[in-house]
Design a protein around this motif. Structure first.
Motif, PDB file in Angstrom:
ATOM      1  N   ALA A  40       0.975  -1.386   0.519  1.00  0.00           N
ATOM      2  CA  ALA A  40      -0.211   0.184   0.195  1.00  0.00           C
ATOM      3  C   ALA A  40       0.450   1.202  -0.108  1.00  0.00           C
ATOM      4  O   ALA A  40       0.393   1.941  -0.771  1.00  0.00           O
ATOM      5  CB  ALA A  40      -0.830   0.400   0.966  1.00  0.00           C
ATOM      6  N   LEU A  41       1.991   0.888   0.645  1.00  0.00           N
ATOM      7  CA  LEU A  41       2.409   2.685   1.001  1.00  0.00           C
ATOM      8  C   LEU A  41       3.154   2.435  -0.410  1.00  0.00           C
ATOM      9  O   LEU A  41       3.353   3.562  -1.436  1.00  0.00           O
ATOM     10  CB  LEU A  41       3.969   1.869   2.216  1.00  0.00           C
ATOM     11  CG  LEU A  41       4.382   3.293   2.246  1.00  0.00           C
ATOM     12  CD1 LEU A  41       3.807   4.249   2.212  1.00  0.00           C
ATOM     13  CD2 LEU A  41       5.867   3.027   3.705  1.00  0.00           C
ATOM     14  N   GLU A  43       2.094   1.861  -3.725  1.00  0.00           N
ATOM     15  CA  GLU A  43       1.183   2.318  -4.486  1.00  0.00           C
ATOM     16  C   GLU A  43       1.037   3.236  -4.541  1.00  0.00           C
ATOM     17  O   GLU A  43       0.942   4.073  -5.001  1.00  0.00           O
ATOM     18  CB  GLU A  43      -0.258   1.423  -3.956  1.00  0.00           C
ATOM     19  CG  GLU A  43      -0.974   1.969  -4.801  1.00  0.00           C
ATOM     20  CD  GLU A  43      -2.604   1.526  -4.929  1.00  0.00           C
ATOM     21  OE1 GLU A  43      -3.765   1.911  -5.154  1.00  0.00           O
ATOM     22  OE2 GLU A  43      -2.873   0.389  -3.614  1.00  0.00           O
ATOM     23  N   SER A  44       0.929   3.771  -3.229  1.00  0.00           N
ATOM     24  CA  SER A  44       0.379   5.512  -2.451  1.00  0.00           C
ATOM     25  C   SER A  44       1.898   6.246  -3.688  1.00  0.00           C
ATOM     26  O   SER A  44       0.994   7.320  -3.422  1.00  0.00           O
ATOM     27  CB  SER A  44       1.142   5.840  -1.200  1.00  0.00           C
ATOM     28  OG  SER A  44       2.191   5.860  -0.637  1.00  0.00           O
ATOM     29  N   CYS A  45       3.058   5.924  -3.601  1.00  0.00           N
ATOM     30  CA  CYS A  45       4.066   6.494  -4.405  1.00  0.00           C
ATOM     31  C   CYS A  45       4.072   6.188  -4.949  1.00  0.00           C
ATOM     32  O   CYS A  45       4.517   7.722  -5.736  1.00  0.00           O
ATOM     33  CB  CYS A  45       5.796   6.694  -3.784  1.00  0.00           C
ATOM     34  SG  CYS A  45       5.557   6.150  -2.096  1.00  0.00           S
ATOM     35  N   ASP A  47       0.400   7.076  -7.808  1.00  0.00           N
ATOM     36  CA  ASP A  47      -0.768   7.495  -7.240  1.00  0.00           C
ATOM     37  C   ASP A  47      -1.043   9.240  -7.816  1.00  0.00           C
ATOM     38  O   ASP A  47       0.024  10.195  -7.179  1.00  0.00           O
ATOM     39  CB  ASP A  47      -1.652   7.380  -5.780  1.00  0.00           C
ATOM     40  CG  ASP A  47      -3.155   8.051  -5.975  1.00  0.00           C
ATOM     41  OD1 ASP A  47      -3.694   7.305  -6.446  1.00  0.00           O
ATOM     42  OD2 ASP A  47      -3.296   9.713  -6.093  1.00  0.00           O
ATOM     43  N   ILE A  50      -1.819  11.399  -4.693  1.00  0.00           N
ATOM     44  CA  ILE A  50      -1.011  11.869  -3.762  1.00  0.00           C
ATOM     45  C   ILE A  50      -0.135  12.356  -3.801  1.00  0.00           C
ATOM     46  O   ILE A  50       0.848  13.414  -3.811  1.00  0.00           O
ATOM     47  CB  ILE A  50      -0.850  10.184  -2.776  1.00  0.00           C
ATOM     48  CG1 ILE A  50      -2.169   9.752  -2.883  1.00  0.00           C
ATOM     49  CG2 ILE A  50       0.581  10.028  -1.924  1.00  0.00           C
ATOM     50  CD1 ILE A  50      -2.241   8.138  -1.448  1.00  0.00           C
ATOM     51  N   ARG A  51       1.226  11.566  -5.212  1.00  0.00           N
ATOM     52  CA  ARG A  51       1.862  12.789  -5.432  1.00  0.00           C
ATOM     53  C   ARG A  51       1.851  14.007  -6.314  1.00  0.00           C
ATOM     54  O   ARG A  51       2.859  14.571  -5.534  1.00  0.00           O
ATOM     55  CB  ARG A  51       2.946  11.771  -7.017  1.00  0.00           C
ATOM     56  CG  ARG A  51       2.884  10.248  -6.894  1.00  0.00           C
ATOM     57  CD  ARG A  51       3.942   9.808  -7.661  1.00  0.00           C
ATOM     58  NE  ARG A  51       4.979  10.360  -8.197  1.00  0.00           N
ATOM     59  CZ  ARG A  51       6.396  10.452  -7.692  1.00  0.00           C
ATOM     60  NH1 ARG A  51       6.063   9.684  -7.275  1.00  0.00           N
ATOM     61  NH2 ARG A  51       6.963  11.287  -8.821  1.00  0.00           N
ATOM     62  N   GLY A  95      -4.490   4.656   3.489  1.00  0.00           N
ATOM     63  CA  GLY A  95      -4.387   5.748   4.080  1.00  0.00           C
ATOM     64  C   GLY A  95      -3.512   6.089   4.887  1.00  0.00           C
ATOM     65  O   GLY A  95      -3.309   5.347   5.284  1.00  0.00           O
ATOM     66  N   TRP A 114      -3.521  11.445   3.989  1.00  0.00           N
ATOM     67  CA  TRP A 114      -3.151  11.231   2.425  1.00  0.00           C
ATOM     68  C   TRP A 114      -4.353   9.790   1.788  1.00  0.00           C
ATOM     69  O   TRP A 114      -4.516   8.461   2.964  1.00  0.00           O
ATOM     70  CB  TRP A 114      -2.456  10.950   1.148  1.00  0.00           C
ATOM     71  CG  TRP A 114      -1.056  10.120   1.610  1.00  0.00           C
ATOM     72  CD1 TRP A 114       0.186  10.113   2.181  1.00  0.00           C
ATOM     73  CD2 TRP A 114      -0.982   8.095   1.550  1.00  0.00           C
ATOM     74  NE1 TRP A 114       0.866   9.494   2.669  1.00  0.00           N
ATOM     75  CE2 TRP A 114       0.023   8.675   1.932  1.00  0.00           C
ATOM     76  CE3 TRP A 114      -2.212   7.620   1.340  1.00  0.00           C
ATOM     77  CZ2 TRP A 114       0.206   7.029   2.573  1.00  0.00           C
ATOM     78  CZ3 TRP A 114      -1.421   6.322   1.252  1.00  0.00           C
ATOM     79  CH2 TRP A 114      -0.363   5.635   2.174  1.00  0.00           C
ATOM     80  N   LEU A 116      -5.165   6.296  -0.259  1.00  0.00           N
ATOM     81  CA  LEU A 116      -5.282   5.602  -1.524  1.00  0.00           C
ATOM     82  C   LEU A 116      -6.887   5.840  -2.308  1.00  0.00           C
ATOM     83  O   LEU A 116      -7.665   5.815  -2.019  1.00  0.00           O
ATOM     84  CB  LEU A 116      -5.251   4.298  -1.704  1.00  0.00           C
ATOM     85  CG  LEU A 116      -3.275   4.128  -1.087  1.00  0.00           C
ATOM     86  CD1 LEU A 116      -3.332   2.544  -0.717  1.00  0.00           C
ATOM     87  CD2 LEU A 116      -2.701   4.215  -2.367  1.00  0.00           C
TER      88      LEU A 116
END
Length: 196
Positions: A40-41, A43-45, A47, A50-51, A95, A114, A116
């Protein structure tokens, strides 16, 4: 003789507190990050939203695991407290919410968050923000907690306002994003403010 001002939050207080879990409406939970949250972490980078608003570096799985370990260490060092936003029934994070930029002696910190795509649209971030700020005021005993965000990010502005963080002003050219310098809104609550 010079009178010194004692720290608002004494050193060691945060370290002595447990890292609590908090149940949220809609079957969601705030809990410490775990090793199984690494995907998940990562993936967050990737998105786009989020980016754009948080500017994270791309992380490999090994780097994400190291980041989670660093969050746990930063809590022990009384520098930040970071929670995963996750389903209460189990499963990986969708998140993040936390309080960072802590100045315990001065009694302040900043909430960051943040989500996802899997966590969006559930109405989870307002109650999460209220719960983390309540912990910051009642358990950690901070005096002031703030939220900052780009003026071009109305979703963050709505979360801050609905969570009881009034808009205090605009900081001009305060944060560099990929598309240039952004003005930022400054929202804040005091421990003495009425509950929301």
């Amino acid at each position: 003789m010079i009178n010194s001002i004692p720290p608002v939050v004494p050193a060691g207080r945060m370290r002595a507190l447990p890292h609590p879990e908090f149940e949220l409406p809609g079957g969601m939970l705030l809990r410490p990050w775990a090793a199984y949250d690494v995907p998940a972490l990562v993936e967050s980078c990737l998105d786009p939203d989020i980016r754009h608003w948080n500017r994270p570096a791309l992380l490999s799985p090994a780097e994400a695991e190291e980041r989670i370990a660093r969050w746990h260490a930063r809590r022990q060092d009384e520098e930040a407290a970071i929670w995963a936003v996750a389903p209460a029934t189990g499963g990986p994070a969708v998140g993040l919410i936390g309080i960072g930029d802590l100045d315990l002696a001065g009694g302040s910190g900043e909430i960051l968050y943040w989500l996802l795509p899997a966590g969006r649209g559930r109405g989870v971030m307002v109650p999460a923000t209220k719960r983390v700020s309540r912990w910051a005021f009642e358990d950690l005993v901070l005096q002031r907690v703030r939220i900052t965000h780009s003026v071009a990010n109305p979703a963050s502005c709505a979360i801050a306002t609905k969570a009881g963080f009034p808009l205090e002003g605009t900081m001009r050219g305060a944060l560099l994003h990929a598309d240039g310098w952004h003005d930022e809104h400054l929202h804040a609550r005091l421990r003495t403010d009425p509950p929301v």
